[in-house]
Design a protein around this motif. Structure first.
Motif, PDB file in Angstrom:
ATOM      1  N   ILE A 172       6.460 -12.220   1.939  1.00 31.36           N
ATOM      2  CA  ILE A 172       5.883 -10.933   2.037  1.00 31.36           C
ATOM      3  C   ILE A 172       6.485 -10.393   3.561  1.00 31.36           C
ATOM      4  N   PRO A 173       7.155  -9.420   3.725  1.00 30.29           N
ATOM      5  CA  PRO A 173       7.511  -8.946   4.904  1.00 30.29           C
ATOM      6  C   PRO A 173       6.473  -8.646   5.866  1.00 30.29           C
ATOM      7  N   ASN A 174       6.541  -8.761   7.303  1.00 32.85           N
ATOM      8  CA  ASN A 174       5.641  -8.417   7.943  1.00 32.85           C
ATOM      9  C   ASN A 174       5.101  -7.018   7.999  1.00 32.85           C
ATOM     10  N   LYS A 175       5.936  -5.770   7.626  1.00 29.30           N
ATOM     11  CA  LYS A 175       5.623  -4.683   7.616  1.00 29.30           C
ATOM     12  C   LYS A 175       4.363  -4.492   6.555  1.00 29.30           C
ATOM     13  N   VAL A 176       4.579  -5.448   5.270  1.00 31.13           N
ATOM     14  CA  VAL A 176       3.642  -5.368   4.455  1.00 31.13           C
ATOM     15  C   VAL A 176       2.333  -5.998   4.987  1.00 31.13           C
ATOM     16  N   LEU A 177       2.568  -7.026   5.422  1.00 34.01           N
ATOM     17  CA  LEU A 177       1.316  -7.944   6.028  1.00 34.01           C
ATOM     18  C   LEU A 177       0.467  -6.936   7.062  1.00 34.01           C
ATOM     19  N   ASP A 178       1.118  -6.077   7.514  1.00 34.34           N
ATOM     20  CA  ASP A 178       0.452  -5.241   8.710  1.00 34.34           C
ATOM     21  C   ASP A 178      -0.405  -4.262   8.116  1.00 34.34           C
TER      22      ASP A 178
ATOM     23  N   ARG B 232     -12.704  -0.831 -12.490  1.00 33.47           N
ATOM     24  CA  ARG B 232     -12.505  -1.634 -11.531  1.00 33.47           C
ATOM     25  C   ARG B 232     -10.995  -2.091 -12.065  1.00 33.47           C
ATOM     26  N   ALA B 233     -10.272  -2.419 -11.153  1.00 34.73           N
ATOM     27  CA  ALA B 233      -8.848  -2.838 -11.568  1.00 34.73           C
ATOM     28  C   ALA B 233      -8.176  -3.800 -10.484  1.00 34.73           C
ATOM     29  N   LEU B 234      -7.388  -4.778 -10.959  1.00 38.19           N
ATOM     30  CA  LEU B 234      -6.612  -5.474 -10.035  1.00 38.19           C
ATOM     31  C   LEU B 234      -5.026  -5.798 -10.530  1.00 38.19           C
ATOM     32  N   THR B 235      -4.340  -5.734  -9.495  1.00 39.05           N
ATOM     33  CA  THR B 235      -2.961  -5.614  -9.773  1.00 39.05           C
ATOM     34  C   THR B 235      -2.517  -6.702  -8.820  1.00 39.05           C
ATOM     35  N   THR B 236      -1.484  -7.726  -9.555  1.00 41.76           N
ATOM     36  CA  THR B 236      -0.733  -8.707  -8.921  1.00 41.76           C
ATOM     37  C   THR B 236       0.557  -8.219  -8.556  1.00 41.76           C
ATOM     38  N   SER B 237       1.010  -8.225  -7.487  1.00 42.99           N
ATOM     39  CA  SER B 237       2.409  -7.660  -6.980  1.00 42.99           C
ATOM     40  C   SER B 237       3.456  -8.842  -6.435  1.00 42.99           C
TER      41      SER B 237
ATOM     42  N   PHE C  76      13.719  -4.342   0.221  1.00 44.93           N
ATOM     43  CA  PHE C  76      12.894  -5.327  -0.598  1.00 44.93           C
ATOM     44  C   PHE C  76      11.865  -4.297  -1.687  1.00 44.93           C
ATOM     45  N   GLY C  77      11.602  -4.817  -2.535  1.00 48.49           N
ATOM     46  CA  GLY C  77      10.656  -3.793  -3.508  1.00 48.49           C
ATOM     47  C   GLY C  77       9.520  -4.548  -4.012  1.00 48.49           C
ATOM     48  N   ILE C  78       8.432  -3.864  -4.359  1.00 45.95           N
ATOM     49  CA  ILE C  78       7.141  -4.559  -4.658  1.00 45.95           C
ATOM     50  C   ILE C  78       6.959  -4.216  -6.112  1.00 45.95           C
TER      51      ILE C  78
ATOM     52  N   GLY D  68      -7.049  -8.562  -2.380  1.00 44.64           N
ATOM     53  CA  GLY D  68      -7.466 -10.003  -3.030  1.00 44.64           C
ATOM     54  C   GLY D  68      -7.016 -11.029  -2.817  1.00 44.64           C
ATOM     55  N   LYS D  69      -6.145 -11.965  -3.254  1.00 43.37           N
ATOM     56  CA  LYS D  69      -5.528 -13.164  -3.088  1.00 43.37           C
ATOM     57  C   LYS D  69      -4.258 -12.708  -2.339  1.00 43.37           C
ATOM     58  N   LEU D  70      -4.028 -13.220  -1.490  1.00 41.00           N
ATOM     59  CA  LEU D  70      -2.766 -13.135  -0.619  1.00 41.00           C
ATOM     60  C   LEU D  70      -1.721 -14.581  -0.642  1.00 41.00           C
ATOM     61  N   GLY D  71      -0.684 -14.542  -1.200  1.00 43.87           N
ATOM     62  CA  GLY D  71       0.094 -15.685  -1.340  1.00 43.87           C
ATOM     63  C   GLY D  71       1.248 -15.382  -0.467  1.00 43.87           C
ATOM     64  N   HIS D  72       2.415 -16.282  -0.764  1.00 47.96           N
ATOM     65  CA  HIS D  72       3.673 -16.270   0.270  1.00 47.96           C
ATOM     66  C   HIS D  72       4.439 -15.222  -0.226  1.00 47.96           C
ATOM     67  N   SER D  73       4.572 -14.935  -1.592  1.00 50.24           N
ATOM     68  CA  SER D  73       5.568 -13.728  -1.852  1.00 50.24           C
ATOM     69  C   SER D  73       4.803 -12.796  -2.916  1.00 50.24           C
ATOM     70  N   SER D  74       3.409 -13.007  -3.075  1.00 50.22           N
ATOM     71  CA  SER D  74       2.500 -12.343  -4.014  1.00 50.22           C
ATOM     72  C   SER D  74       1.316 -11.784  -3.358  1.00 50.22           C
ATOM     73  N   PHE D  75       0.607 -10.784  -4.043  1.00 49.46           N
ATOM     74  CA  PHE D  75      -0.650 -10.530  -3.522  1.00 49.46           C
ATOM     75  C   PHE D  75      -1.325  -9.521  -4.469  1.00 49.46           C
ATOM     76  N   GLU D  76      -2.762  -9.548  -4.417  1.00 50.60           N
ATOM     77  CA  GLU D  76      -3.382  -8.793  -5.166  1.00 50.60           C
ATOM     78  C   GLU D  76      -4.018  -7.786  -4.583  1.00 50.60           C
ATOM     79  N   LEU D  77      -4.191  -6.710  -5.235  1.00 48.86           N
ATOM     80  CA  LEU D  77      -4.783  -5.362  -4.877  1.00 48.86           C
ATOM     81  C   LEU D  77      -6.105  -5.255  -5.593  1.00 48.86           C
ATOM     82  N   LEU D  78      -7.199  -5.248  -5.333  1.00 48.50           N
ATOM     83  CA  LEU D  78      -8.474  -4.635  -6.065  1.00 48.50           C
ATOM     84  C   LEU D  78      -8.758  -3.085  -5.928  1.00 48.50           C
ATOM     85  N   TYR D  79      -9.156  -2.618  -6.847  1.00 47.29           N
ATOM     86  CA  TYR D  79      -9.516  -1.160  -6.893  1.00 47.29           C
ATOM     87  C   TYR D  79     -10.956  -0.851  -7.562  1.00 47.29           C
ATOM     88  N   GLN D  80     -11.483  -0.040  -6.855  1.00 48.92           N
ATOM     89  CA  GLN D  80     -12.960   0.793  -7.518  1.00 48.92           C
ATOM     90  C   GLN D  80     -12.630   2.100  -7.602  1.00 48.92           C
TER      91      GLN D  80
END
Length: 142
Positions: free
Chosen positions: A130-136, A112-117, A61-63, A89-101
């Motif tokens: 989202i694979p368990n490896k990433v959820l971990d 500050r930044a926000l990425t949606t992957s 898989f790729g992010i 940040g927000k966690l969805g079924h196949s996407s997630f947000e990361l917040l940065y300070q």
């Protein structure tokens, strides 16, 4: 245009320090926006690498980045040592947000930044759960 107001991170997942080098400096004699986006990418890679997760398909898989927002607060200069704090940040079924300070060595907040992957199957090029490896990674500090 409305001002972007990104929320502060409530719980940090990861911290890393990255130096500002001469290649990161623009004509305004400060950290260029293109370089800051690259440093955000580097901080995110370090987060995943620290958990043995590759963003680039090592596990089938790729992010992929779907969106990035940056709120610039102060200038960063040559030889500043920037601390990147990353949070979920927000966690969805196949996407997630990361917040940065992002802070300099004097603890002045630079941005500050926000990425949606989106997590994708690299063969089908379709989003996947989202694979368990990433959820971990995300639950490591929960």
């Amino acid at each position: 245009m409305a001002k972007l107001n990104l929320e502060p991170i409530k719980q940090s997942l990861f911290k890393t320090n990255i130096m500002v080098h001469s290649a990161h400096i623009n004509a305004g004699n400060h950290l260029g926006h293109d370089s800051l986006v690259s440093l955000i990418q580097e901080a995110r890679e370090q987060l995943f690498n620290s958990f043995g997760v590759s963003e680039y398909g090592g596990d089938g898989f790729g992010i992929m980045i779907g969106n990035i927002s940056v709120e610039y607060l102060n200038e960063a200069q040559l030889d500043d040592e920037l601390e990147f704090k990353l949070g979920l940040g927000k966690l969805g079924h196949s996407s997630f947000e990361l917040l940065y300070q992002i802070y300099n060595q004097d603890h002045i907040e630079i941005a500050r930044a926000l990425t949606t992957s989106i997590v994708c199957d690299l063969k089908t090029r379709k989003s996947i759960a989202i694979p368990n490896k990433v959820l971990d990674v995300f639950h490591s500090k929960a």
